[in-house]
Every structure is written in structure tokens, then in C-alpha cells.
Design a protein around this motif. Structure first.
Motif, short mmCIF file in Angstrom:
data_model
loop_
_atom_site.label_atom_id
_atom_site.label_comp_id
_atom_site.label_asym_id
_atom_site.label_seq_id
_atom_site.Cartn_x
_atom_site.Cartn_y
_atom_site.Cartn_z
N VAL A 36 0.84 -1.21 0.00
CA VAL A 36 0.00 0.00 0.00
C VAL A 36 0.87 1.25 0.00
O VAL A 36 0.66 2.19 -0.79
N VAL A 37 1.86 1.29 0.88
CA VAL A 37 2.77 2.42 0.94
C VAL A 37 3.59 2.51 -0.35
O VAL A 37 3.87 3.60 -0.86
N GLN A 38 3.97 1.36 -0.89
CA GLN A 38 4.78 1.35 -2.10
C GLN A 38 4.01 1.92 -3.30
O GLN A 38 4.60 2.64 -4.12
N PHE A 39 2.72 1.60 -3.41
CA PHE A 39 1.92 2.17 -4.49
C PHE A 39 1.92 3.69 -4.42
O PHE A 39 2.05 4.38 -5.44
N GLN A 40 1.77 4.23 -3.22
CA GLN A 40 1.77 5.67 -3.06
C GLN A 40 3.13 6.27 -3.40
O GLN A 40 3.23 7.33 -4.03
N ASN A 41 4.21 5.58 -3.02
CA ASN A 41 5.54 6.06 -3.34
C ASN A 41 5.79 6.04 -4.85
O ASN A 41 6.42 6.96 -5.39
N VAL A 135 0.20 -1.00 10.81
CA VAL A 135 -1.21 -0.67 10.63
C VAL A 135 -1.36 0.85 10.42
O VAL A 135 -2.07 1.30 9.52
N GLY A 136 -0.69 1.64 11.26
CA GLY A 136 -0.78 3.09 11.12
C GLY A 136 -0.21 3.59 9.82
O GLY A 136 -0.77 4.48 9.16
N VAL A 137 0.93 3.01 9.39
CA VAL A 137 1.57 3.43 8.15
C VAL A 137 0.69 3.09 6.95
O VAL A 137 0.50 3.90 6.02
N ILE A 138 0.12 1.87 6.93
CA ILE A 138 -0.74 1.47 5.82
C ILE A 138 -2.01 2.32 5.80
O ILE A 138 -2.54 2.64 4.73
N PHE A 139 -2.49 2.71 6.98
CA PHE A 139 -3.68 3.55 7.05
C PHE A 139 -3.44 4.87 6.32
O PHE A 139 -4.31 5.36 5.59
N VAL A 140 -2.26 5.46 6.52
CA VAL A 140 -1.93 6.71 5.83
C VAL A 140 -1.93 6.51 4.32
O VAL A 140 -2.53 7.29 3.56
N ALA A 141 -1.27 5.44 3.87
CA ALA A 141 -1.19 5.20 2.43
C ALA A 141 -2.57 4.88 1.85
O ALA A 141 -2.87 5.28 0.71
N ALA A 142 -3.41 4.16 2.59
CA ALA A 142 -4.74 3.82 2.10
C ALA A 142 -5.58 5.08 1.89
O ALA A 142 -6.34 5.18 0.92
#
Length: 542
Positions: A36-41, A135-142
Motif C-alpha cells: 500500500v505504501v509502495q503504491f503511493q511512493n 497498521v498506522g503506516v498502511i492507514f496513511v497510504a490507504a
């Protein structure tokens, strides 16, 4: 002549290798936080910073990566690089991306294979802290992914329904079905099949009432304007009364297009005034497609606004027959592997491990959120790796850079270690088996994607798949939350909500990432540190 061509080819290839190395050498060691974070990056780097492609094309490729089997983040990076450069630099990009995390998971497997049955309390606390922070990091990216994908009420509904459906039920076949249903729904909505049917039914009903109630001598007629112009069904933001065709789709911007290539748009409704055709410069217009091969170019007819930043049309240097041959060859190899597995008994563990991971890499759609339960079914259920070692690897893969498919390398190395074989061989077999299906299908599909993307039905299908896939990202958050808390008592993991401290850890990771802009690795490191602090204060007393 041939020598000059070869030198030019070498020069261009060297330039591409240098560009890929300059921009991507570090991605395999800095891309923390999961897919999820990688897609945003990827969006931030390749769309906003490097300008390798525009945002609309990125959304299309994201949906393609989700719709094909294999690691979604790996396929997306491979296709983006292939679009911008060529095949060999794209393969180098794949190695930059996947190898660092794979080596790290292999080393982890060597360590886990030598520990006892029970882990020390601080280790469980560290793993729980890493899971909570993830969980918190993925929440930001989501949130960031959802904000980009939500362009109308339909995309919002598909994201919500995809996430809700993924939370209430889980099965190996379920996630691909949800994404396909999302794509079909978008096609029906964007091409307005139901809206047109309803408009005709409504108009026919009114006409029937008028005919029944009208005097016998009154002529019967029906107003056809609402049937021919269905732009009333589009959201207000996509309507443009001054430049809209009869389909209701907004005409693309044609600034700078010569007048000779402009085509006046015909309006056949009886309620609109006739246009003055003497002034062609002031007419609504569309660009005449310069290449009619493969159907009408529908790239400008989209349900969401198109951001034309750069020219990122896929290259035609790869013949379609080559891509089709690659895809057919892959499915032939897959069939052979499955037949051998079903017919021959007492196969060596090397072939069994390869066939299981080859099958997993073929039927996994949606990437990271789907790979974990499938690998548990194909590895732990076979008795090759214990449930505890699986959970340890699951917790640590969240803190490792690169794709989550590297989890298969960890499991393969442990499988060979438990059988007394070479852990290196197990890691190599797993790496090849898990990544090959997605890479072959993505590379083959890319050769004829340039022709498929011209059709409006394809872009609508990908819009729906994209929205449903982002909904499953929210499902992944829920899954990690429900199995993130590890201890001597709960080695298989329970909900982070069992202890309020892990809610604080997840919230801290969210605030540091969303509010203060901390990189994902920093937020995850803080989460692990907070896990150790929890053990020092509360863990010793329990």
C-alpha cells in the motif's frame, strides 16, 4: 551502417541502464510499509517527481497490476520501467527491487531455524510493536490512494463495498471475484446501460399515460430529446454544455490542434438550436484519431478527468505475437507442472515446493493482501513450516523493505532447513517460483496493452478493478490488526485491540506519517521501540 546502428543501440541502452540505476537502485532497501505504501511512493516518484508517466496512465497500470496474477507492486514497477525504457533495464529494475528484501528474509530464515520453541518476551513485544506501527503506516497510504481513486460516487461505493466484503469473508477465490465484479459494475455504469434503459422505460411510461388520457383526435407523438441525450446521467463535474457530444462524455481539451483536424460535433436533439457552422474555430470539436488500428481511440473519454502531463503512450517496439506467445507458454508450463503434481507420486520436496509456490504465484490476484493466507495454506498446512515460525516471519516482513512476496523466500529456506537440505537452494527455488508467473504475464500483456487501452470499455473495467482493489487495501489493514499482538500465550497472534497500548502505537505511526511527514521506516522503527518500552513497563509484570 550496421555498426553505426549497433553503436547507437548500445548508447541508448547504456543511457537507460544509467537512468534506472540512478532512480531505482535504492528502492529495494527503502520501500518499507508493504504494497500500500509502495503504491503511493510509486505515484509520488514516477508521476510527480520523475514525470515518467501521467496520473491517468498510472491509475490504469495500477489496475492492470491488480488484475494480473503475482506481486502487484513488483508488476507495477516492472511495467512502469518497461514503458519508459525497454526490457533489459526493466529486468534490472526488478532485481534492484526484489533482491535486497529476498536476501534479508533468507538471513532471517537462517536465524529462525536455529531458535528454540519459545521466544523471549522482548522479541514478542518488538514484533507486536512492528505490526501495530505497520497498521498506522498502511492507514496513511490507504487514505492517499483512496483520495486519488475517488472521482465520483461510483468509485467511492466500490472502494467501500470492496473493503466491507473483504472484511466479512475470506477465501482464495474471493478477492479476484470482488475485483472482477467491481470492473463489470464500472463498465455498466460508465457506458450507461442501466441509465439508458431506465430513461427509455420512464419515457415510454409517460407516453403511455399521455396516450391513455389524451382526446382521440389529438396526434400521438413522443419527445425523443431525453432518449438521445443522456448527459443528464453524468455527475455535474463531468458535464460541459459548451463542448459535449451526444453521449454525454466530456470532450477532451484540444488546445493547439489545427482547425483541419477538428470535427464539429453533431447534435440531433430537437430542443437545441442549430450551430453556426461558418465559424469552425468556435465549434465544439473532437480530435480525429490519427491511428484507427484496434478501434476508436477512447483515451480521452473517461469517467474521471485526464491529466495530460507527459507523452507516455506504450511503445510498439515489441510485437504482439511475442507477448501472446509468452502468455500461452506460461499457461502451458503451468499446466505441465500441475499434471506432473497430480500424476506422479512421491515427488521430491524441491518439486513440491516449486509447484506449490508456482501455483500460488499464478492464482494470487491483488498482491500483498492475498499472499499471506495463501502461503499459509500451501506451506504450513503441508507441515513444512510451523505455525509459530510463520507468524514470526509475518510480523517481520512488515518491517522489511520490498515486496511481501519475499515472504515466500523465508518460507522456502525454512522448508529446506527443516528437511536437512540447503537453505540457499530453497530460497532460490522459492524466488523463481513465486515471481515467474506474474512477471511473464505482465511482460506478455504489455505488448498488446497499447491496443486494448484504446477502448472505453477497457478503461472503465480498469477503473472498477482499481477501486475494488483499493477497497481490499482496507481489508489488509483489518487483517494485520486482528493478528498483530504476539506473546508467549498467543503465539499465533490476536487482535491488537486486546491491549490499549498497541492502539497508541498504531495511532503514533499514523500521526507521525500523516501529520508530520515521517518516512515509513522511521514510523515503523518507533513502533518497534514502543513495543520494547511496553515490555519493560508491563510485560515483566504479566
Amino acid at each position: 551502417m550496421l555498426g553505426s546502428f549497433f553503436r547507437l543501440f548500445q548508447l541508448g541502452m547504456r543511457k537507460q541502464f544509467i537512468e534506472v540505476t540512478k532512480y531505482q537502485w535504492h528502492m529495494g532497501i527503502t520501500s518499507f510499509g508493504g504494497p500500500v505504501v509502495q503504491f503511493q511512493n510509486f505515484n509520488r516518484l514516477f508521476v510527480e517527481q520523475y514525470e515518467w508517466l501521467n496520473d491517468s496512465t498510472y491509475q490504469e497500470l495500477f489496475a492492470v497490476a491488480q488484475a494480473l496474477p503475482g506481486s502487484a507492486s513488483t508488476k507495477l514497477l516492472f511495467i512502469i520501467t518497461l514503458l519508459h525504457t525497454s526490457l533489459l533495464p526493466a529486468l534490472v529494475s526488478f532485481l534492484y527491487w526484489a533482491l535486497p528484501g529476498a536476501i534479508g528474509m533468507f538471513v532471517l530464515a537462517l536465524g529462525v531455524g536455529r531458535i528454540g520453541n519459545n521466544l523471549p518476551g522482548p522479541v514478542y513485544a518488538l514484533l507486536s510493536g512492528l505490526n501495530a506501527a505497520t497498521v498506522g503506516v498502511i492507514f496513511v497510504a490507504a487514505i492517499q490512494l483512496s483520495n486519488k481513486a475517488i472521482t465520483d460516487k461510483l468509485s467511492l461505493a466500490l472502494i467501500f463495498l470492496g473493503g466491507a466484503a473483504g472484511v466479512v469473508y475470506t477465501a482464495l477465490w474471493y478477492f479476484p471475484v470482488l475485483m472482477v465484479l467491481g470492473g463489470i459494475t464500472a463498465v455498466i455504469y460508465d457506458l450507461r446501460f442501466i441509465q439508458r434503459w431506465w430513461a427509455r422505460r420512464k419515457q415510454n411510461f409517460k407516453f403511455t399515460l399521455r396516450r391513455r388520457n389524451a382526446p382521440a383526435d389529438e396526434p400521438q407523438s413522443i419527445e425523443l430529446s431525453n432518449l438521445e441525450d443522456d448527459s443528464i446521467w453524468l455527475p455535474e463535474v463531468y458535464r460541459n454544455d459548451s463542448a459535449a457530444d451526444v453521449s454525454g462524455a466530456r470532450a477532451p481539451s484540444m488546445s493547439g490542434v489545427p482547425a483541419a483536424r477538428r470535427i464539429p460535433i453533431r447534435t440531433s436533439t430537437s430542443t437545441r438550436p442549430m450551430l453556426d457552422v461558418s465559424d469552425t474555430e468556435s465549434l465544439p470539436f473532437q480530435e480525429r484519431p490519427s491511428n484507427d488500428e484496434g478501434g476508436v481511440d477512447a483515451s480521452g473519454v473517461r469517467a474521471a478527468p485526464v491529466s495530460q502531463v507527459v507523452d507516455d503512450t506504450p511503445k510498439d517496439e515489441y510485437p504482439v505475437w511475442l507477448g501472446v506467445s509468452i502468455v500461452i507458454g506460461f499457461f502451458l508450463s503451468f499446466t505441465i507442472v500441475i499434471v506432473i503434481r497430480a500424476v506422479i507420486k512421491d515427488l521430491p520436496v524441491t518439486f513440491l515446493l516449486f509447484s506449490n509456490l508456482y501455483l500460488a504465484g499464478t492464482i494470487i490476484f491483488g498482491g500483498g493482501p492475498v499472499v499471506i493466507p495463501l502461503l499459509r495454506e500451501y506451506i504450513v498446512s503441508e507441515g513444512w513450516v510451523s505455525s509459530r515460525d510463520f507468524i514470526i516471519g509475518l510480523a517481520l516482513i512488515q518491517a522489511f523493505p520490498g515486496p511481501n512476496f519475499n515472504f515466500a523466500i523465508y518460507l522456502g529456506a525454512l522448508t529446506y532447513h527443516n528437511y536437512g537440505a540447503s537453505s540457499i537452494l530453497g530460497a532460490v527455488v522459492s524466488f523463481i517460483a513465486i515471481y515467474t508467473p506474474g512477471m511473464l504475464v505482465a511482460g506478455g500483456m504489455f505488448t498488446f496493452w497499447n491496443k486494448l487501452r484504446r477502448y472505453a470499455v477497457v478503461t472503465s473495467l480498469l477503473r472498477g478493478i482499481n477501486s475494488a482493489a483499493i477497497g481490499l487495501v482496507w481489508t489488509a489493514i483489518y487483517r494485520i490488526w486482528e493478528t498483530g499482538y504476539l506473546s508467549e500465550k498467543w503465539t499465533d497472534g490476536i487482535s491488537l485491540g486486546e491491549d490499549p497500548w498497541w492502539i497508541v502505537v498504531a495511532s503514533t505511526a499514523f500521526v507521525t506519517g500523516r501529520g508530520w511527514g515521517f518516512p515509513a521506516p522511521v514510523s515503523i522503527f518507533i513502533g518497534g521501540l514502543m513495543g520494547i518500552i511496553w515490555w519493560g513497563i508491563a510485560g515483566r509484570k504479566s
